[in-house]
Motif scaffolding. Structure first.
Motif, short mmCIF file in Angstrom:
data_model
loop_
_atom_site.label_atom_id
_atom_site.label_comp_id
_atom_site.label_asym_id
_atom_site.label_seq_id
_atom_site.Cartn_x
_atom_site.Cartn_y
_atom_site.Cartn_z
N ILE A 1 1.64 -0.35 4.31
CA ILE A 1 1.64 -0.94 2.97
C ILE A 1 0.87 -0.02 2.04
O ILE A 1 -0.27 0.36 2.33
CB ILE A 1 1.01 -2.34 2.97
CG1 ILE A 1 1.82 -3.30 3.85
CG2 ILE A 1 0.91 -2.89 1.55
CD1 ILE A 1 1.19 -4.69 3.98
N VAL A 2 1.48 0.35 0.92
CA VAL A 2 0.85 1.20 -0.07
C VAL A 2 0.71 0.41 -1.36
O VAL A 2 1.70 -0.13 -1.87
CB VAL A 2 1.69 2.47 -0.33
CG1 VAL A 2 1.08 3.31 -1.46
CG2 VAL A 2 1.81 3.31 0.94
N THR A 3 -0.50 0.29 -1.89
CA THR A 3 -0.68 -0.36 -3.19
C THR A 3 -0.91 0.72 -4.24
O THR A 3 -1.66 1.68 -4.00
CB THR A 3 -1.86 -1.35 -3.20
OG1 THR A 3 -3.11 -0.64 -3.19
CG2 THR A 3 -1.81 -2.28 -2.00
N THR A 4 -0.28 0.58 -5.38
CA THR A 4 -0.37 1.60 -6.42
C THR A 4 -0.07 1.02 -7.78
O THR A 4 0.65 0.03 -7.92
CB THR A 4 0.61 2.76 -6.13
OG1 THR A 4 0.49 3.75 -7.16
CG2 THR A 4 2.05 2.27 -6.07
N ARG A 5 -0.63 1.63 -8.80
CA ARG A 5 -0.33 1.23 -10.17
C ARG A 5 0.92 1.93 -10.69
O ARG A 5 1.49 1.52 -11.70
CB ARG A 5 -1.50 1.59 -11.10
CG ARG A 5 -2.81 0.95 -10.72
CD ARG A 5 -3.91 1.38 -11.67
NE ARG A 5 -5.22 0.88 -11.23
CZ ARG A 5 -6.33 1.04 -11.90
NH1 ARG A 5 -6.32 1.70 -13.04
NH2 ARG A 5 -7.47 0.56 -11.45
N ASP A 6 1.31 3.00 -10.05
CA ASP A 6 2.35 3.88 -10.57
C ASP A 6 3.62 3.78 -9.73
O ASP A 6 3.62 4.13 -8.55
CB ASP A 6 1.83 5.33 -10.57
CG ASP A 6 2.70 6.26 -11.38
OD1 ASP A 6 3.85 5.89 -11.69
OD2 ASP A 6 2.24 7.38 -11.68
N ARG B 1 8.44 1.05 8.61
CA ARG B 1 8.65 0.52 7.26
C ARG B 1 7.49 0.88 6.35
O ARG B 1 6.32 0.76 6.72
CB ARG B 1 8.79 -1.01 7.32
CG ARG B 1 9.06 -1.64 5.94
CD ARG B 1 9.17 -3.15 6.04
NE ARG B 1 10.31 -3.54 6.84
CZ ARG B 1 11.57 -3.62 6.40
NH1 ARG B 1 11.82 -3.33 5.14
NH2 ARG B 1 12.54 -3.99 7.18
N VAL B 2 7.83 1.31 5.14
CA VAL B 2 6.82 1.55 4.11
C VAL B 2 7.08 0.56 2.98
O VAL B 2 8.17 0.55 2.40
CB VAL B 2 6.87 2.99 3.56
CG1 VAL B 2 5.81 3.17 2.47
CG2 VAL B 2 6.64 3.99 4.68
N ILE B 3 6.09 -0.26 2.69
CA ILE B 3 6.19 -1.25 1.62
C ILE B 3 5.23 -0.84 0.50
O ILE B 3 4.05 -0.60 0.75
CB ILE B 3 5.81 -2.65 2.12
CG1 ILE B 3 6.74 -3.09 3.25
CG2 ILE B 3 5.84 -3.67 0.98
CD1 ILE B 3 6.29 -4.35 3.96
N ALA B 4 5.76 -0.72 -0.70
CA ALA B 4 4.92 -0.38 -1.86
C ALA B 4 4.71 -1.61 -2.72
O ALA B 4 5.67 -2.26 -3.15
CB ALA B 4 5.57 0.73 -2.67
N ILE B 5 3.45 -1.97 -2.95
CA ILE B 5 3.11 -3.05 -3.88
C ILE B 5 2.67 -2.39 -5.18
O ILE B 5 1.67 -1.69 -5.23
CB ILE B 5 1.98 -3.94 -3.32
CG1 ILE B 5 2.39 -4.54 -1.96
CG2 ILE B 5 1.66 -5.06 -4.31
CD1 ILE B 5 1.29 -5.36 -1.31
N VAL B 6 3.46 -2.60 -6.24
CA VAL B 6 3.25 -1.90 -7.50
C VAL B 6 2.85 -2.89 -8.59
O VAL B 6 3.42 -3.98 -8.70
CB VAL B 6 4.53 -1.15 -7.92
CG1 VAL B 6 4.31 -0.38 -9.21
CG2 VAL B 6 5.00 -0.21 -6.81
N GLY B 7 1.88 -2.50 -9.39
CA GLY B 7 1.46 -3.36 -10.49
C GLY B 7 0.30 -2.75 -11.25
O GLY B 7 -0.39 -1.86 -10.74
N MET B 8 0.06 -3.23 -12.45
CA MET B 8 -1.01 -2.69 -13.29
C MET B 8 -2.38 -3.01 -12.69
O MET B 8 -2.52 -3.87 -11.81
CB MET B 8 -0.91 -3.27 -14.70
CG MET B 8 -1.13 -4.77 -14.79
SD MET B 8 -0.81 -5.41 -16.44
CE MET B 8 -2.07 -4.55 -17.39
N GLY B 9 -3.39 -2.28 -13.16
CA GLY B 9 -4.74 -2.49 -12.68
C GLY B 9 -5.23 -3.91 -12.93
O GLY B 9 -5.02 -4.46 -14.02
N GLY B 10 -5.86 -4.52 -11.92
CA GLY B 10 -6.41 -5.85 -12.08
C GLY B 10 -5.44 -6.98 -11.82
O GLY B 10 -5.79 -8.15 -11.95
#
Length: 393
Positions: free
Chosen positions: A316-321, A203-212
């Motif tokens: 788990i991948v965290t990214t702004r984009d 499983r690949v989970i992406a947590i997406v959101g703006m900086g900060g």
């Protein structure tokens, strides 16, 4: 008096860019001679360029006093730009008034006031000076602090020695993760679900959101959560940042999983073979923190060894984009868009960092007016609340 940089200077610049984009400003600017409109266009471009640096700079001010000082200087020039736009608004209103008066009494003096050539020349010089100073600040900040630099991955211990110690796996802090109970529960459910994601075999989970907004914080909370202790995950945490370098990231994961690396650390094939052996038949939990961008072919090559992992393995991948989540083919069901904190949670986080322990009575000194201004500045961003609270502490 010492100038304290507001933690989110970007909020000020955002407002300036909005003002510079209004029809009222440009309609008036085009009436002026002396290159005022071209200088305003340069100012708008400069402010937009600086905004791109601010997220990284505002995070680094937590650990670098020099960055904090540079942000304070930038803020002062931004206020000067704001004053210029206020002058614009006043002058525009004054001229409308004088033109109305001109209909009542047609005098050469009134006409001269309306044209006001001195204002045009003065305004052009002021904007040109601000443009020059802001552009110089942008270049100096880039060179001095290497903002948006290519941090090419690293284990949690390696990253903790850098400029952003908050973005490591660390041990889960004792403090409460404010306002994120629901987010934490939903992400934990995804991690505990053994269903693999598509053809990835894990499983690949992406947590997406703006900086900060707290992507790293929530990922770290899940990474160390007590509910996962009995699931026997082999764990690794890597800060990726700008440069998605397969060899560097793979070596760091390998080092975390088995505390060793390939005999030839510069041989990608050898490293990936060792990595495949390390995860073969085992359940892993790997966090790739702060991924800015990734090429599809690189991702396909990077993930290959992990297909040997056991069912229930998760990355788990965290990214702004959001495009990063799309590139790694993370399904919508496993793409988690992190939202801003509620005012209540933001205020709680601010108070935690602004007030010393066992000083609850000090909270009474914070007026409703201050509370409103703090919440307005924070805009639901936990990093802003934490930073502003720390500065005011």
């Amino acid at each position: 008096m010492e100038v304290v940089a507001e933690p989110i200077v970007s909020a000020l610049l955002e407002e300036l860019v909005k003002k510079l984009g209004t029809d009222e400003v440009w309609s008036f600017a085009r009436q002026l001679f002396g290159g005022v409109d071209s200088e305003l266009e340069k100012l708008k471009t400069t402010l937009e360029n600086i905004k791109e640096l601010l997220s990284d700079a505002e995070e680094k001010q937590l650990s670098e006093r020099a960055v904090k000082s540079r942000l304070a200087e930038l803020q002062n020039w931004a206020y000067d730009a704001e004053d210029i736009l206020d002058e614009f608004a006043y002058e525009s209103a004054l001229r409308r008034h004088l033109k109305a008066e001109e209909h009542k009494a047609s005098s050469s003096k009134a006409l001269n006031v309306v044209t006001r050539p001195r204002f045009n020349f003065s305004m052009s010089l002021k904007i040109k000076k601000i443009n020059s100073q802001l552009e110089q600040l942008r270049k100096e900040t880039l060179a001095a602090f290497d903002l948006r630099k290519e941090i090419t991955g690293g284990t949690s211990s390696a990253v903790s020695e850098g400029l952003r110690p908050e973005e490591t796996s660390s041990v889960r802090p004792e403090q409460e993760v404010h306002g994120r109970d629901e987010d934490e529960a939903k992400l934990l459910e995804l991690v505990k679900n053994d269903q693999p994601s598509g053809a990835n075999k894990f499983r690949v989970i992406a947590i997406v959101g703006m900086g900060g907004i707290g992507k790293t914080t929530i990922a770290r909370a899940v990474y160390h959560h007590k509910d996962l202790e009995g699931l026997e995950f082999d764990k690794a945490w890597v800060c990726v940042s700008h440069n998605f370098d397969i060899l560097t990231i793979s070596k760091n994961i390998l080092g975390s999983l088995k505390h060793s690396s390939s005999s030839n650390p510069n041989d990608l094939n050898g490293v990936q073979v060792e990595l495949q052996k390390a995860v073969n038949g085992k359940k892993f939990l790997i966090v790739l923190d702060d991924v800015w961008k990734v090429d599809y072919n690189k991702w396909e090559q990077f993930k290959s060894p992990f297909k040997a992992g056991a069912s229930g393995s998760t990355m788990i991948v965290t990214t702004r984009d959001k495009s990063v989540a799309q590139t790694i083919r993370c399904p919508d069901s496993d793409t988690y868009a992190l939202q801003s904190l509620s005012d209540e949670a933001c205020w709680s986080l601010f108070r935690e960092h602004a007030l010393a322990t066992d000083t609850a009575t000090d909270a009474d000194l914070i007026t409703d007016s201050i509370r409103e201004r703090v919440l307005e500045r924070c805009s639901g961003l936990p990093l802003a609340a934490k930073t502003l609270g720390g500065l005011l502490h």
